[in-house]
Design a protein around this motif. Structure first.
Motif, PDB file in Angstrom:
ATOM      1  N   LEU A 208      20.177   7.486 -41.091  1.00 44.46           N
ATOM      2  CA  LEU A 208      18.803   7.965 -41.249  1.00 44.46           C
ATOM      3  C   LEU A 208      17.922   6.890 -41.874  1.00 44.46           C
ATOM      4  O   LEU A 208      16.785   6.675 -41.442  1.00 44.46           O
ATOM      5  N   GLY A 209      18.447   6.190 -42.879  1.00 49.49           N
ATOM      6  CA  GLY A 209      17.697   5.118 -43.518  1.00 49.49           C
ATOM      7  C   GLY A 209      17.387   3.992 -42.545  1.00 49.49           C
ATOM      8  O   GLY A 209      16.264   3.466 -42.527  1.00 49.49           O
ATOM      9  N   ILE A 210      18.360   3.620 -41.724  1.00 51.68           N
ATOM     10  CA  ILE A 210      18.149   2.570 -40.719  1.00 51.68           C
ATOM     11  C   ILE A 210      17.089   3.013 -39.711  1.00 51.68           C
ATOM     12  O   ILE A 210      16.234   2.223 -39.307  1.00 51.68           O
ATOM     13  N   LEU A 211      17.124   4.264 -39.321  1.00 55.27           N
ATOM     14  CA  LEU A 211      16.136   4.783 -38.369  1.00 55.27           C
ATOM     15  C   LEU A 211      14.726   4.730 -38.962  1.00 55.27           C
ATOM     16  O   LEU A 211      13.769   4.332 -38.284  1.00 55.27           O
ATOM     17  N   VAL A 212      14.598   5.094 -40.232  1.00 54.57           N
ATOM     18  CA  VAL A 212      13.294   5.052 -40.901  1.00 54.57           C
ATOM     19  C   VAL A 212      12.781   3.615 -40.955  1.00 54.57           C
ATOM     20  O   VAL A 212      11.611   3.344 -40.654  1.00 54.57           O
ATOM     21  N   VAL A 213      13.659   2.679 -41.340  1.00 50.12           N
ATOM     22  CA  VAL A 213      13.262   1.266 -41.403  1.00 50.12           C
ATOM     23  C   VAL A 213      12.877   0.753 -40.020  1.00 50.12           C
ATOM     24  O   VAL A 213      11.891   0.020 -39.875  1.00 50.12           O
ATOM     25  N   LEU A 214      13.606   1.148 -38.996  1.00 47.51           N
ATOM     26  CA  LEU A 214      13.294   0.726 -37.631  1.00 47.51           C
ATOM     27  C   LEU A 214      11.916   1.231 -37.205  1.00 47.51           C
ATOM     28  O   LEU A 214      11.109   0.474 -36.660  1.00 47.51           O
ATOM     29  N   PHE A 215      11.632   2.515 -37.446  1.00 48.79           N
ATOM     30  CA  PHE A 215      10.323   3.063 -37.094  1.00 48.79           C
ATOM     31  C   PHE A 215       9.209   2.353 -37.863  1.00 48.79           C
ATOM     32  O   PHE A 215       8.147   2.050 -37.312  1.00 48.79           O
ATOM     33  N   PHE A 216       9.442   2.078 -39.132  1.00 51.03           N
ATOM     34  CA  PHE A 216       8.448   1.389 -39.955  1.00 51.03           C
ATOM     35  C   PHE A 216       8.198  -0.017 -39.417  1.00 51.03           C
ATOM     36  O   PHE A 216       7.053  -0.465 -39.298  1.00 51.03           O
ATOM     37  N   ALA A 217       9.271  -0.732 -39.060  1.00 50.82           N
ATOM     38  CA  ALA A 217       9.140  -2.092 -38.539  1.00 50.82           C
ATOM     39  C   ALA A 217       8.381  -2.089 -37.219  1.00 50.82           C
ATOM     40  O   ALA A 217       7.508  -2.941 -36.991  1.00 50.82           O
ATOM     41  N   VAL A 218       8.675  -1.159 -36.339  1.00 51.68           N
ATOM     42  CA  VAL A 218       7.973  -1.079 -35.052  1.00 51.68           C
ATOM     43  C   VAL A 218       6.498  -0.796 -35.285  1.00 51.68           C
ATOM     44  O   VAL A 218       5.628  -1.373 -34.631  1.00 51.68           O
ATOM     45  N   THR A 219       6.193   0.056 -36.237  1.00 55.53           N
ATOM     46  CA  THR A 219       4.800   0.373 -36.550  1.00 55.53           C
ATOM     47  C   THR A 219       4.076  -0.866 -37.067  1.00 55.53           C
ATOM     48  O   THR A 219       2.930  -1.123 -36.699  1.00 55.53           O
ATOM     49  N   LEU A 220       4.728  -1.650 -37.914  1.00 53.28           N
ATOM     50  CA  LEU A 220       4.109  -2.874 -38.423  1.00 53.28           C
ATOM     51  C   LEU A 220       3.897  -3.891 -37.315  1.00 53.28           C
ATOM     52  O   LEU A 220       2.863  -4.567 -37.271  1.00 53.28           O
ATOM     53  N   VAL A 221       4.858  -4.022 -36.416  1.00 50.07           N
ATOM     54  CA  VAL A 221       4.757  -4.995 -35.329  1.00 50.07           C
ATOM     55  C   VAL A 221       3.623  -4.609 -34.374  1.00 50.07           C
ATOM     56  O   VAL A 221       2.850  -5.456 -33.935  1.00 50.07           O
ATOM     57  N   LYS A 222       3.516  -3.334 -34.070  1.00 58.69           N
ATOM     58  CA  LYS A 222       2.448  -2.884 -33.164  1.00 58.69           C
ATOM     59  C   LYS A 222       1.078  -3.006 -33.829  1.00 58.69           C
ATOM     60  O   LYS A 222       0.084  -3.170 -33.148  1.00 58.69           O
ATOM     61  N   GLY A 223       1.047  -2.898 -35.133  1.00 58.52           N
ATOM     62  CA  GLY A 223      -0.214  -3.065 -35.870  1.00 58.52           C
ATOM     63  C   GLY A 223      -1.184  -1.939 -35.597  1.00 58.52           C
ATOM     64  O   GLY A 223      -0.792  -0.827 -35.227  1.00 58.52           O
ATOM     65  N   PRO A 224      -2.465  -2.216 -35.763  1.00 57.54           N
ATOM     66  CA  PRO A 224      -3.475  -1.175 -35.574  1.00 57.54           C
ATOM     67  C   PRO A 224      -3.592  -0.718 -34.125  1.00 57.54           C
ATOM     68  O   PRO A 224      -4.194   0.306 -33.848  1.00 57.54           O
ATOM     69  N   ALA A 225      -3.018  -1.478 -33.190  1.00 55.70           N
ATOM     70  CA  ALA A 225      -3.105  -1.105 -31.779  1.00 55.70           C
ATOM     71  C   ALA A 225      -2.368   0.213 -31.502  1.00 55.70           C
ATOM     72  O   ALA A 225      -2.563   0.805 -30.442  1.00 55.70           O
ATOM     73  N   VAL A 226      -1.562   0.660 -32.424  1.00 54.74           N
ATOM     74  CA  VAL A 226      -0.828   1.898 -32.210  1.00 54.74           C
ATOM     75  C   VAL A 226      -1.786   3.089 -32.119  1.00 54.74           C
ATOM     76  O   VAL A 226      -1.498   4.100 -31.503  1.00 54.74           O
ATOM     77  N   LEU A 227      -2.998   2.932 -32.705  1.00 54.38           N
ATOM     78  CA  LEU A 227      -3.979   4.022 -32.671  1.00 54.38           C
ATOM     79  C   LEU A 227      -4.950   3.912 -31.503  1.00 54.38           C
ATOM     80  O   LEU A 227      -5.717   4.826 -31.246  1.00 54.38           O
ATOM     81  N   VAL A 228      -4.929   2.766 -30.792  1.00 53.22           N
ATOM     82  CA  VAL A 228      -5.848   2.561 -29.668  1.00 53.22           C
ATOM     83  C   VAL A 228      -5.211   3.123 -28.404  1.00 53.22           C
ATOM     84  O   VAL A 228      -4.212   2.620 -27.917  1.00 53.22           O
ATOM     85  N   ARG A 229      -5.809   4.185 -27.898  1.00 55.38           N
ATOM     86  CA  ARG A 229      -5.290   4.841 -26.692  1.00 55.38           C
ATOM     87  C   ARG A 229      -6.451   5.146 -25.744  1.00 55.38           C
ATOM     88  O   ARG A 229      -7.543   5.512 -26.186  1.00 55.38           O
ATOM     89  N   PRO A 230      -6.190   5.028 -24.459  1.00 55.34           N
ATOM     90  CA  PRO A 230      -7.271   5.389 -23.516  1.00 55.34           C
ATOM     91  C   PRO A 230      -7.486   6.903 -23.524  1.00 55.34           C
ATOM     92  O   PRO A 230      -6.542   7.686 -23.692  1.00 55.34           O
ATOM     93  N   LEU A 231      -8.730   7.294 -23.375  1.00 53.78           N
ATOM     94  CA  LEU A 231      -9.054   8.715 -23.383  1.00 53.78           C
ATOM     95  C   LEU A 231      -9.006   9.310 -22.039  1.00 53.78           C
ATOM     96  O   LEU A 231      -9.077   9.223 -21.033  1.00 53.78           O
TER      97      LEU A 231
END
Length: 61
Positions: free
Chosen positions: A38-61
């Motif tokens: 579970l800890g590894i999964l949390v760290v993985l999700f956090f790392a992916v979120t950091l790598v994607k950066g603010p673009a994770v919130l940019v979505r076409p409508l």
């Protein structure tokens, strides 16, 4: 006497299932493995979120 009629000096057998030392050790190892996964999964999700950066919130409508 207590509320259930048994004094603190009397030894009672535990109710329900009583696990052996090997079973308790196995349960602890399994719990640690689940916690690590579970800890590894949390760290993985956090790392992916950091790598994607603010673009994770940019979505076409």
């Amino acid at each position: 006497m207590g509320a259930h009629g048994i004094s603190m000096d009397e030894k009672r057998e535990p109710e329900g299932i009583v696990l052996t030392e090997a079973q308790l050790r196995s349960r602890r190892q399994r719990s640690i493995a689940i916690a690590l996964a579970l800890g590894i999964l949390v760290v993985l999700f956090f790392a992916v979120t950091l790598v994607k950066g603010p673009a994770v919130l940019v979505r076409p409508l």
